[in-house]
Design a protein around this motif. Structure first.
Motif, short mmCIF file in Angstrom:
data_model
loop_
_atom_site.label_atom_id
_atom_site.label_comp_id
_atom_site.label_asym_id
_atom_site.label_seq_id
_atom_site.Cartn_x
_atom_site.Cartn_y
_atom_site.Cartn_z
N ALA A 1 0.82 -1.21 0.00
CA ALA A 1 0.00 0.00 0.00
C ALA A 1 0.85 1.26 0.00
N ASP A 2 1.94 1.25 0.76
CA ASP A 2 2.78 2.43 0.87
C ASP A 2 3.53 2.74 -0.42
N ILE B 1 0.19 4.03 -3.08
CA ILE B 1 -0.34 5.38 -2.82
C ILE B 1 0.47 6.46 -3.55
N ILE C 1 -2.31 -4.98 -0.31
CA ILE C 1 -2.88 -3.97 0.58
C ILE C 1 -3.39 -4.64 1.86
N ASP D 1 -5.51 -4.87 5.24
CA ASP D 1 -6.88 -4.38 5.35
C ASP D 1 -7.02 -2.98 5.96
N LYS E 1 -5.24 -0.51 5.51
CA LYS E 1 -4.81 0.51 4.55
C LYS E 1 -5.81 0.66 3.40
N GLU E 2 -6.90 -0.09 3.44
CA GLU E 2 -7.84 -0.11 2.31
C GLU E 2 -8.36 1.27 1.96
N THR E 3 -8.87 2.00 2.94
CA THR E 3 -9.46 3.31 2.68
C THR E 3 -8.43 4.28 2.11
N GLU E 4 -7.23 4.25 2.65
CA GLU E 4 -6.17 5.15 2.21
C GLU E 4 -5.80 4.90 0.75
N VAL E 5 -5.71 3.62 0.36
CA VAL E 5 -5.37 3.29 -1.02
C VAL E 5 -6.53 3.64 -1.95
#
Length: 317
Positions: A256-257, A260, A281, A283, A285-289
């Motif tokens: 995820a990092d 993004i 990803i 879980d 971090k889902e919203t952020e991605v």
């Protein structure tokens, strides 16, 4: 054959010094245990998908070596202890204690094979080369794995999520971009599913060799893949090599990092109507991605979960 295992409790800072010292004494094949996460380059030749989460690194390590249980080790252990005291003069070796245990001889190179067997993901069968193809799998798409080369097994949840989405959205003749291609499993799946050509990128140049090796194992022409070393996020030259509005499908099985900051440069690589498939990803971090993908101008059309991992699929309208 039985072996005596001798383990030195030390610091992570002293591990290399101790390994070198043991080698100078004629001891080969040391084993190091610590909580320092391996880099992508470290794992390029390993049979691995995603690295496990490790506890925090507290600077403590263990260096072990093995000696024939049938021999007298008094003199060599005396030398090891003397050399450890010498190392203390210029580095922190920590406790420096040596513990002893006994172990049977093990074929470490081949024993893992008993735990890896053929398995299917929808209509795709992933098979180690040493196993015959089952009659019931002969109508499925075959991906073969050669244990002699680096290759993700496909068993990790993130890889399976991507494979399922490729099976759902990829069409025959598509152009595919594999970001963070690693050792090539998603590139190979894409070609087996009918992609005309795959372009891949990775920050590790060892991955290029592994990917071409794995294409050969799977009887795919080298000309069907083009792979580049570099980071698409900020490498303008790489962005130009990869191309603009070129790809029907972009797949990114990376963390995820990385997704993004990479999201803003992905839509320019995609054709109108093109599909982005992401995973790697965790879980939480889902919203952020999801927000990063939407901010880049793509429309999220599907989110899938497997275990604690997430796949987000989006489309360029």
């Amino acid at each position: 054959m039985k072996w005596n295992k001798y383990t030195i409790e030390t610091t992570t800072a002293a591990e290399d010094f101790i390994s070198s010292m043991l080698s100078d004494l004629g001891i080969e094949g040391v084993e190091i245990e610590d909580n320092i996460q391996l880099s992508q380059k470290d794992t390029a030749k390993m049979f691995i998908d995603f690295l496990p989460e490790l506890p925090p690194d507290e600077g403590v390590g263990k260096v072990s070596f093995y000696l024939d249980a049938g021999e007298d080790h008094t003199e060599i252990l005396k030398q090891v202890k003397e050399e450890l005291e010498q190392l203390r003069l210029f580095t922190d070796v920590g406790a420096g204690t040596i513990t002893e245990s006994q172990t049977e001889d093990v074929d470490w190179i081949n024993n893992w094979k008993e735990f890896f067997h053929s398995f299917t993901i929808d209509n795709i069968v992933i098979k180690p080369t040493w196993e015959p193809l089952e009659d019931g799998d002969k109508d499925k798409i075959l991906i073969e794995i050669d244990p002699g080369v680096s290759f993700g097994t496909g068993k990790h949840e993130t890889t399976q999520l991507c494979i399922r989405q490729l099976g759902k959205f990829l069409k025959a003749g598509d152009q595919v971009l594999d970001l963070g291609c690693g050792s090539g499993i998603l590139s190979i799946v894409s070609l087996k599913l009918g992609a005309a050509h795959v372009t891949g990128t990775d920050i590790d140049d060892d991955c290029m060799i592994s990917t071409y090796d794995n294409m050969e194992v799977n009887h795919l022409p080298k000309e069907q893949g083009t792979f580049y070393v570099g980071n698409l996020i900020d490498d303008i030259d790489l962005q130009q090599k990869v191309g603009t509005e070129t790809y029907d499908v972009v797949v990114a099985n990376i963390l995820a990092d990385v997704i993004i900051p990479m999201a803003p440069v992905i839509p320019a690589r995609m054709k109108s109507g093109g599909i982005l498939i992401t995973s790697g990803i965790i879980d939480f971090k889902e919203t952020e991605v999801k927000e990063a993908i939407e901010s880049a101008g793509l429309e999220v059309i599907e989110i899938a979960h497997q275990g604690e991992w997430v796949s987000i699929t989006a489309q360029k309208k």
